[in-house]
Design a protein around this motif. Structure first.
Motif, PDB file in Angstrom:
ATOM      1  N   UNK A 233     -62.167 -21.407  32.676  1.00  0.00           N
ATOM      2  CA  UNK A 233     -61.471 -21.159  33.940  1.00  0.00           C
ATOM      3  C   UNK A 233     -62.351 -21.510  35.145  1.00  0.00           C
ATOM      4  N   UNK A 234     -63.654 -21.210  35.047  1.00  0.00           N
ATOM      5  CA  UNK A 234     -64.525 -21.526  36.188  1.00  0.00           C
ATOM      6  C   UNK A 234     -65.087 -22.947  36.094  1.00  0.00           C
ATOM      7  N   UNK A 235     -64.522 -23.728  35.180  1.00  0.00           N
ATOM      8  CA  UNK A 235     -64.904 -25.131  35.095  1.00  0.00           C
ATOM      9  C   UNK A 235     -66.225 -25.388  34.407  1.00  0.00           C
TER      10      UNK A 235
ATOM     11  N   UNK B 169     -67.646 -15.410  49.026  1.00  0.00           N
ATOM     12  CA  UNK B 169     -67.996 -16.155  47.811  1.00  0.00           C
ATOM     13  C   UNK B 169     -68.860 -17.392  48.058  1.00  0.00           C
ATOM     14  N   UNK B 170     -68.903 -17.912  49.300  1.00  0.00           N
ATOM     15  CA  UNK B 170     -69.660 -19.153  49.505  1.00  0.00           C
ATOM     16  C   UNK B 170     -70.986 -18.930  50.228  1.00  0.00           C
ATOM     17  N   UNK B 171     -71.323 -17.653  50.512  1.00  0.00           N
ATOM     18  CA  UNK B 171     -72.535 -17.382  51.299  1.00  0.00           C
ATOM     19  C   UNK B 171     -73.763 -18.044  50.684  1.00  0.00           C
TER      20      UNK B 171
ATOM     21  N   UNK C 268     -70.371 -25.057  47.879  1.00  0.00           N
ATOM     22  CA  UNK C 268     -69.315 -24.398  48.626  1.00  0.00           C
ATOM     23  C   UNK C 268     -67.958 -25.004  48.274  1.00  0.00           C
ATOM     24  N   UNK C 269     -67.889 -26.345  48.243  1.00  0.00           N
ATOM     25  CA  UNK C 269     -66.632 -27.003  47.876  1.00  0.00           C
ATOM     26  C   UNK C 269     -66.181 -26.573  46.485  1.00  0.00           C
ATOM     27  N   UNK C 270     -67.131 -26.551  45.535  1.00  0.00           N
ATOM     28  CA  UNK C 270     -66.782 -26.177  44.161  1.00  0.00           C
ATOM     29  C   UNK C 270     -66.236 -24.754  44.106  1.00  0.00           C
ATOM     30  N   UNK C 271     -66.872 -23.857  44.857  1.00  0.00           N
ATOM     31  CA  UNK C 271     -66.447 -22.455  44.830  1.00  0.00           C
ATOM     32  C   UNK C 271     -65.050 -22.316  45.432  1.00  0.00           C
ATOM     33  N   UNK C 272     -64.796 -22.996  46.553  1.00  0.00           N
ATOM     34  CA  UNK C 272     -63.478 -22.902  47.184  1.00  0.00           C
ATOM     35  C   UNK C 272     -62.406 -23.478  46.251  1.00  0.00           C
TER      36      UNK C 272
ATOM     37  N   UNK D 179     -62.550 -23.507  43.058  1.00  0.00           N
ATOM     38  CA  UNK D 179     -62.365 -22.526  41.985  1.00  0.00           C
ATOM     39  C   UNK D 179     -61.411 -21.406  42.423  1.00  0.00           C
ATOM     40  N   UNK D 180     -61.628 -20.889  43.628  1.00  0.00           N
ATOM     41  CA  UNK D 180     -60.758 -19.798  44.109  1.00  0.00           C
ATOM     42  C   UNK D 180     -59.318 -20.284  44.203  1.00  0.00           C
ATOM     43  N   UNK D 181     -59.133 -21.504  44.738  1.00  0.00           N
ATOM     44  CA  UNK D 181     -57.776 -22.049  44.858  1.00  0.00           C
ATOM     45  C   UNK D 181     -57.133 -22.183  43.483  1.00  0.00           C
ATOM     46  N   UNK D 182     -57.915 -22.623  42.490  1.00  0.00           N
ATOM     47  CA  UNK D 182     -57.312 -22.820  41.167  1.00  0.00           C
ATOM     48  C   UNK D 182     -56.995 -21.468  40.515  1.00  0.00           C
TER      49      UNK D 182
END
Lengths: 265, 287, 297
Positions: free
Chosen positions: B130-132, B172-174, B181-185, B187-190
């Protein structure tokens, strides 16, 4: 429980106690702590307690806050009390329970030991709550200076001490965060047998330790970058001054101590 | 309704000289499958609120938090059940990692739930995918050898492994670099696309404007705004009073408007900005 | 763009301000161990006194390793670093270099030593062995410059992250360095704190003539710099003024860094036929050119 630890939490202020030379405070606190073990009557303890209460008032420490700081100590007080009950054999037996005999001396000694412990902690708290860590570090540095001749770097000892105090809130915060993060993963710290509990504590200790090591590493680098090279060639900004105030405090404390001892309390 | 908060109050260090009240009666409802952003300047109380939403703090003072039908303030509340249904991802979640390998760490929660080894493995596999992070590739990796962004995704997987359907993420991106940051965002969207209810806390309106539909602004322990993200982030008076910075696109539109160009300011992408400015500039010219 | 720097004189002492100079710097961590990592592969860089240089790159690009070479926290494995003519390899010059180059790190919590704001600022000054009156005066001055006089007696854990980072900067500014290296000093701050800190640094650079090396992930933050240096894989891959660097949007995207918003807006408006200069880096320039064309000039 973590929230109740107020040791090392300086309460800023400018009371008579706050303005004393930290060296004076440190020496007098040590003397007072010794005096606790000399006192051996109910009147003596009552007077001693009254004196510390007066000190708290002079230092403008809110009694409720002080009481909260004493809370974690109550447990140890009770243990000490029970210990004396069980192990003091002298005196008249007041209770016989199978192999346990509780004597009247035991009850009195139990109370006294318990008082001693709590009063010593009270004195230490009064000292730390009215003395900033910088003053503490400076006092330790100055008082240990004679030991430089035998190779003790008194400045580093003071710095370690104030650094430790500086990082107490930061580390408590970090510990709380890691604990909550593991709770969010489903850990219930209050459940399980000893081994399971030990395992759960690892889930806090390991991340916390890694964090401390990283912090220490970065802090060391930052200190070096700011030209730190030990106490060598360093000035000390804090000028400790012993004034009339300190003589008054010393005179009152010593007179009071001599009075307690002389009166045989 | 996964989360409902009513009149929530919180004070740190009550009864000490350091007592500090941070929440002054917060009301908030989060619907099933929603993605809600919570923004606020530092010390607005948003991290404290997050801990209530994750069932880690329980209301003692007046105020109520109900998560999946369980009143967390009730003395007999099944708090373990609450924490299984809501996952809380703290700031710098990589700080919680403590096992040697990725598989062991992600499997911590399922093992605590006393699942059998086969089920644990299935959970870990699912959470990592799920988190890739492909399971076979990462299961045996030592945690300390991962990059910052990877550690953070492992930590998120460690929370997802509980099987929660609602996720609360605090900043989550701090501290991540632009790639992380892009990867984390993403992930949240998915996670949201997969049907999870998401509450995302951030102080960067820029990020929230991209991610959420509904935005709640917290200021000085109170809800200062709650509405469609486009409206909230372009409310200049609101942001000025809370000390939040508008997203760059909105700030740019405000500059064009201030210079006298008749434009709307609620643009959230560069394309919207350019279209709107081109339209207004063309219009002025024709007139 | 960069000031002319005279030929380096290795291991010389007492030389007037000449800037910071890196030549062919390689750095390998854990040399001779199985964990050997080469972080820098031949970096050349010149920083003139009073210049504002932004070093941009991803994690692992080598930018923090460069930073640590500038005040002798690291030594080059190969190549040389000179600060005002002093070589960082010279052990006798170490303290002189550290006095000239102040460092501010990412996490303010891990660089504040003092128990209160004023005691923390005093720490570095005490290390320098300055007289007490001078220390007091420098503390006042630094707290004023960073706008944190009102927090003078606060313990660090009661400051906001932005305030903590300004304190860390005050502690360095008080030592009156000629250069200040800020290694992702805003990465952990919220946007307001980030702006707070960046504004302070820009002001110190403009008004006090402090040389600044600003290390960041964010291309946007390089807009105030005199020189932008982009790093990747331990090498400098782009360098120039913000106008020169930001224009190369394709190259920035290839490095997977963010193209600054103003640059993207300017490009978008040009595509839509508006006469916006291609090298615009400030929003005001874009707004002015659009308004001018709209009013028909």
């Amino acid at each position: 429980m973590l929230d109740d630890i107020i040791l090392g939490q300086y309460v800023p202020g400018d009371s008579f106690l706050h303005r004393l030379d930290p060296r004076t405070k440190m020496i007098l606190s040590a003397l007072l702590a010794v005096l606790v073990f000399v006192v051996h009557t109910w009147t003596g303890y009552a007077l001693y307690f009254a004196f510390t209460a007066a000190l708290a008032a002079v230092g403008r420490i809110p009694p409720r806050y002080l009481a909260r700081g004493m809370r974690p100590m109550v447990f140890f007080g009770v243990i000490t009390f029970l210990f004396q009950l069980v192990f003091v054999r002298e005196g008249r037996a007041v209770l016989d329970l199978w192999i346990l005999t509780v004597t009247d001396r035991g009850v009195v000694e139990g109370f006294f030991m318990c008082f001693r412990l709590l009063l010593v902690v009270l004195v230490v708290l009064l000292f730390t709550l009215t003395t900033s860590a910088v003053e503490l570090a400076e006092a330790v540095d100055r008082l240990l200076r004679p030991l430089r001749r035998v190779g003790v770097n008194s400045y580093d000892v003071g710095l370690v001490l104030s650094g430790a105090i500086r990082f107490v809130p930061t580390l408590l915060e970090q510990a709380d965060k890691v604990k909550k993060a593991q709770m969010a993963r489903g850990v219930v710290f209050e459940q399980g047998n000893l081994i399971e509990r030990g395992r759960k504590v690892t889930a806090i200790l390991v991340p916390l330790l890694l964090n401390v090591v990283r912090r220490a590493d970065e802090l060391g680098m930052a200190m070096e970058a700011r030209c730190y090279q030990g106490g060598v060639g360093r000035t000390s900004r804090m000028q400790l001054r012993t004034g009339a105030r300190d003589w008054v405090a010393a005179a009152v404390s010593v007179a009071w101590g001599v009075m307690l001892v002389w009166a045989g309390l | 309704m996964p989360i409902s908060v009513r009149g929530l109050i919180h004070t740190y260090d009550p009864d000490t000289p350091f007592a500090r009240q941070v929440l002054f009666g917060v009301d908030l409802e989060v619907g099933d499958g929603e993605i809600v952003g919570i923004a606020g300047p530092s010390r607005s109380g948003k991290s404290t609120l997050a801990q209530y939403l994750g069932g880690l703090l329980r209301p003692r003072q007046p105020g109520m938090v109900v998560i999946d039908g369980i009143d967390t303030g009730a003395p007999d509340a099944d708090i373990a059940a609450v924490r299984t249904r809501v996952g809380m991802v703290f700031q710098f979640p990589e700080d919680q990692l403590f096992e040697r390998t990725v598989e062991l760490d992600v499997g911590y929660a399922p093992r605590l739930m006393k699942m059998n080894p086969a089920d644990v493995e299935a959970r870990v596999r699912e959470a990592l995918e799920t988190v890739g992070m492909p399971f076979e590739e990462f299961r045996g990796r030592p945690v300390h050898a991962l990059s910052g962004g990877q550690k953070r995704r492992v930590a998120v997987a460690g929370v997802l492994a509980k099987g929660c359907r609602t996720l609360v993420l605090d900043e989550p991106t701090a501290g991540l670099d632009p790639l992380g940051r892009e990867e984390m965002l993403e992930l949240v969207a998915s996670l949201h696309r997969q049907g999870l209810t998401i509450v995302m806390i951030s102080n960067q309106l820029e990020e929230l404007a991209r991610m959420v539909e509904r935005l709640v602004v917290l200021a000085e322990g109170r809800v200062a705004a709650d509405g469609p993200v486009r409206r909230v982030v372009s409310d200049a008076a609101l942001l000025a009073s809370t000390g939040l910075r508008p997203p760059g696109t909105v700030a740019a539109m405000q500059a064009f408007a201030a210079a006298g160009l008749p434009v709307r300011t609620d643009c959230l992408t560069v394309d919207e900005v350019c279209d709107e400015v081109a339209r207004a500039a063309g219009g002025v010219r024709r007139a | 763009m960069t000031a002319a720097v005279p030929e380096p004189r290795p291991l010389s002492r007492q030389v007037p301000a000449e800037g910071i100079r890196l030549r062919g710097v390689f750095h390998t961590y854990g040399r001779g161990t199985p964990h050997e990592v080469t972080a820098l592969r031949g970096v050349d860089l010149d920083i003139a006194p009073g210049q504002f240089v932004a070093v941009v790159g991803h994690n692992g690009s080598g930018k923090s390793t460069v930073a640590k070479h500038l005040n002798v926290l690291l030594q080059p494995t190969e190549g040389d670093v000179w600060v005002d003519g002093l070589n960082t390899r010279d052990p006798a010059a170490r303290m002189a270099i550290r006095r000239r180059v102040g460092m501010v790190f990412q996490n303010p919590d891990n660089q504040i030593v003092g128990i209160t704001v004023e005691h923390d600022v005093a720490f570095g000054l005490e290390n320098l062995g300055l007289p007490v009156e001078v220390i007091e005066q420098r503390i006042d001055e630094a707290l004023r410059l960073l706008g944190i006089e009102h927090l003078r007696h606060e313990p660090p854990h009661r400051l906001s992250a932005g305030q903590k980072q300004r304190l860390a900067i005050a502690g360095v500014v008080a030592m009156r360095p000629r250069y200040m290296v800020l290694d992702e000093a805003t990465a952990l701050l919220d946007p307001a704190g980030r702006a707070e800190v960046l504004d302070c640094i820009v002001r110190l650079n403009r008004e006090e003539g402090l040389g600044v090396v600003w290390i960041t992930h964010f291309m946007e933050e390089a807009v105030h710099a005199d020189q932008v240096v982009v790093m990747e894989g331990g090498q400098v891959v782009m360098a120039g003024t913000p106008r020169q660097v930001f224009q190369q949007a394709e190259e920035i995207r290839r490095l997977r860094l963010d193209v600054p918003l103003v640059t993207r807006i300017a490009a978008g408006l040009r595509e839509r036929g508006l006469p916006v200069p291609a090298d615009a880096v400030f929003l005001e320039e874009v707004v002015q050119s659009v308004c001018r064309s709209a009013s028909g000039d």
